[in-house]
Design an enzyme around this catalytic site. Structure first.
Site, PDB file in Angstrom:
ATOM      1  N   ASP A  92       0.864  -1.167   0.000  1.00 38.30           N
ATOM      2  CA  ASP A  92       0.000   0.000   0.000  1.00 38.30           C
ATOM      3  C   ASP A  92       0.905   1.222   0.000  1.00 38.30           C
ATOM      4  O   ASP A  92       2.009   1.201   0.529  1.00 38.30           O
ATOM      5  CB  ASP A  92      -0.920   0.002   1.216  1.00 38.30           C
ATOM      6  CG  ASP A  92      -1.894   1.172   1.149  1.00 38.30           C
ATOM      7  OD1 ASP A  92      -2.207   1.607   0.027  1.00 38.30           O
ATOM      8  OD2 ASP A  92      -2.324   1.666   2.205  1.00 38.30           O
ATOM      9  N   ASP A 265      -7.982  -7.202   1.277  1.00 40.29           N
ATOM     10  CA  ASP A 265      -7.005  -7.298   2.354  1.00 40.29           C
ATOM     11  C   ASP A 265      -7.695  -6.758   3.577  1.00 40.29           C
ATOM     12  O   ASP A 265      -8.619  -5.945   3.471  1.00 40.29           O
ATOM     13  CB  ASP A 265      -5.765  -6.448   2.060  1.00 40.29           C
ATOM     14  CG  ASP A 265      -6.024  -4.979   2.327  1.00 40.29           C
ATOM     15  OD1 ASP A 265      -6.657  -4.337   1.461  1.00 40.29           O
ATOM     16  OD2 ASP A 265      -5.647  -4.483   3.407  1.00 40.29           O
ATOM     17  N   CYS A 303     -11.538 -27.646  11.308  1.00 41.25           N
ATOM     18  CA  CYS A 303     -10.543 -26.732  10.745  1.00 41.25           C
ATOM     19  C   CYS A 303      -9.173 -27.417  10.764  1.00 41.25           C
ATOM     20  O   CYS A 303      -8.766 -27.974  11.782  1.00 41.25           O
ATOM     21  CB  CYS A 303     -10.488 -25.435  11.549  1.00 41.25           C
ATOM     22  SG  CYS A 303      -9.200 -24.301  10.975  1.00 41.25           S
ATOM     23  N   CYS A 305      -6.239 -26.101  10.624  1.00 37.14           N
ATOM     24  CA  CYS A 305      -5.096 -25.281  11.037  1.00 37.14           C
ATOM     25  C   CYS A 305      -4.402 -25.854  12.270  1.00 37.14           C
ATOM     26  O   CYS A 305      -4.985 -26.626  13.038  1.00 37.14           O
ATOM     27  CB  CYS A 305      -5.525 -23.831  11.283  1.00 37.14           C
ATOM     28  SG  CYS A 305      -6.242 -23.508  12.900  1.00 37.14           S
ATOM     29  N   CYS A 308      -6.347 -25.377  15.610  1.00 38.92           N
ATOM     30  CA  CYS A 308      -7.497 -26.256  15.846  1.00 38.92           C
ATOM     31  C   CYS A 308      -7.093 -27.723  15.962  1.00 38.92           C
ATOM     32  O   CYS A 308      -7.777 -28.517  16.598  1.00 38.92           O
ATOM     33  CB  CYS A 308      -8.532 -26.072  14.739  1.00 38.92           C
ATOM     34  SG  CYS A 308      -9.330 -24.451  14.818  1.00 38.92           S
ATOM     35  N   HIS A 334      -5.403 -19.202  13.118  1.00 43.48           N
ATOM     36  CA  HIS A 334      -6.720 -19.782  12.805  1.00 43.48           C
ATOM     37  C   HIS A 334      -7.555 -18.829  11.952  1.00 43.48           C
ATOM     38  O   HIS A 334      -8.187 -19.235  10.979  1.00 43.48           O
ATOM     39  CB  HIS A 334      -7.510 -20.124  14.066  1.00 43.48           C
ATOM     40  CG  HIS A 334      -8.959 -20.380  13.753  1.00 43.48           C
ATOM     41  ND1 HIS A 334      -9.402 -21.567  13.223  1.00 43.48           N
ATOM     42  CD2 HIS A 334     -10.039 -19.555  13.783  1.00 43.48           C
ATOM     43  CE1 HIS A 334     -10.690 -21.475  12.965  1.00 43.48           C
ATOM     44  NE2 HIS A 334     -11.108 -20.265  13.290  1.00 43.48           N
TER      45      HIS A 334
END
Length: 379
Positions: A92, A265, A303, A305, A308, A334
């Site tokens: 940005d 984003d 999940c 991840c 989790c 997560h």
RNA sequence: GGGUAGAUGCCCGAGUGGCUAAAGGGGAUGGACUGUAAAUCCAUUGGCUAACGCCUACGGUGGUUCGAAUCCACCUCUGCCCA
């Protein structure tokens, strides 16, 4: 080389599948880009980030200019080396800091004078400064220096901001020296649809590699934002990527994809993760709540991840309760994983033609579960 | 046994006659967060009530006073010092 390839249009909404090509690889859209403002996605190693399915990440020009400075980034081998991220990076320009650090800057016709939020040192950023800096940082996609306006905003101020944003866009285009980096223009105009159209038309005439919608998710309601996106997105060229900056809540993203947005984003997954707020398929949960004291289940069942797979809600609540940094780290991870799974679902639904109904239901469900989300912020 | 300092809301701790249901922390509980000045910020935290309000509270019991967490007497307990 084609920078953006339109892979598929959804029949019942404006949603689309696309493929964005950059110097550091390709990105399937719609895509969510985790934010690494100062060169790091807070709390997440690049290896873990890649495991969430993230393909492109952000950094911020203003913050990298303040510390460590462009020369130091170059000395460290460039932004990709610094971040240890070999995939695409978008920077940005610092236009958002015109808004977020408004008490620390002064906007002029040609640029913005910042007083560093660290030590008060003066930092002048205009279109040329921002573009040259981004060329040197070496991101794959760079943004025009724009003026992000607040909400609400006086009509006069809004019109002036749009005028400056357009003028600065031309200067960015002119200063841009590295054609391997994609340069995106940013449409401003707040909730004023005439200004939005005007800004979009003038930017399109300059022919950017992609187009962003800025100045949204700054305090207006979900419905106000989506109304603006619905109006503006179709004005943009179909064969260029469309990026809704700073958005947002899961339902915001789904609604914007319906309007034809390709890129997003947002700091929410990481910031809220650090603040014990987890996004899940069945709605948000706040891990500090006492309800989870002895809860042995994962944040979100199913999940994949690391959080989790290995930690319970009760354990994470404990980490937050005692201030262990692992709590924020695990929830950030997560949440990004949740966002990337959401984007994967979105792409899959567009692919198999079930996006329209699915997305409508998703938005309705999420609205029901989040009160603040429906009400927006009263000013 | 003598001396001395102290006892305040879940905890620590300010407060030495009315502006005190009682500062400030901590803890607890809830909430916010959208191109990151955020591992941050905000609210609530004696009881009952929708609210006005009422009741109970500053170790205990009595007292002084129009009015006491604050002044007095005695008692109980705790820390420290001396024997």
């Amino acid at each position: 080389m084609k920078r953006f390839e339109l892979v598929k249009n959804d029949h019942r909404t404006h949603a689309r599948l696309g493929l964005l090509t950059t110097a550091h690889g390709q990105v399937r859209t719609p895509v969510f880009m985790p934010v690494g403002t100062r060169g790091a996605v807070k709390g997440i190693t690049p290896a873990h980030l890649a495991q969430t399915g993230s393909s492109i990440i952000l950094a911020n020009t203003y913050h990298m200019l303040i510390r460590p400075g462009v020369e130091v980034v170059e000395a460290l081998g460039g932004l990709h080396a610094l971040m240890n991220w070999n995939g695409p990076i978008l920077t940005d320009s610092g236009g958002f800091q015109v808004f977020s650090l408004s008490t620390l800057n002064r906007i002029g016709q040609d640029g913005v004078e910042f007083a560093s939020h660290i030590d008060g040192a003066r930092l002048y950023i205009d279109a040329t400064v921002a573009t040259v800096a981004q060329n040197r940082l070496g991101a794959d996609i760079i943004m025009c220096f724009d003026e992000c306006t607040p909400y609400p905003c006086e009509p006069k101020r809004l019109a002036e901001a749009v005028e400056r944003t357009i003028r600065w866009a031309g200067q960015c285009k002119e200063a841009h020296r590295n054609p391997s980096q994609l340069l995106f223009g940013i449409v401003q105009g707040g909730l004023d649809l005439n200004l939005r159209r005007d800004c979009a038309e003038k930017l399109i005439a300059m022919d950017f590699d992609g187009y962003a919608l800025g100045g949204l998710s700054v305090g207006e309601s979900h419905d106000q934002m989506i109304e603006t996106v619905n109006f503006t997105a179709p004005l943009l060229p179909a064969d260029k990527a469309r990026y809704l900056m700073g958005v947002g809540m899961p339902a915001d993203i789904v609604a914007a994809v319906r309007a034809g947005i390709d890129m997003f984003d947002c700091v929410l997954p990481t910031r809220n993760g650090r603040n014990a707020f987890a996004f899940t398929a069945s709605g948000p949960i706040r891990l500090r709540n006492s309800a989870f004291l002895k809860d042995t289940s994962p944040v979100e069942a199913g999940c994949p991840c690391y959080c989790c797979q290995h930690f319970s809600k009760g354990t994470i609540r404990h980490f937050f309760n005692v201030g262990e940094m692992l709590g924020p780290i695990l929830l950030s991870l997560h949440n990004i994983c949740y966002y990337q799974r959401l984007m994967h679902d979105i792409r899959q639904r567009i692919e198999d033609g079930t996006f329209a109904d699915w997305s409508a239901e998703f938005i309705a469900n999420y609205k029901e579960k989040s009160t603040s989300y429906v009400e927006g912020i009263e000013q």
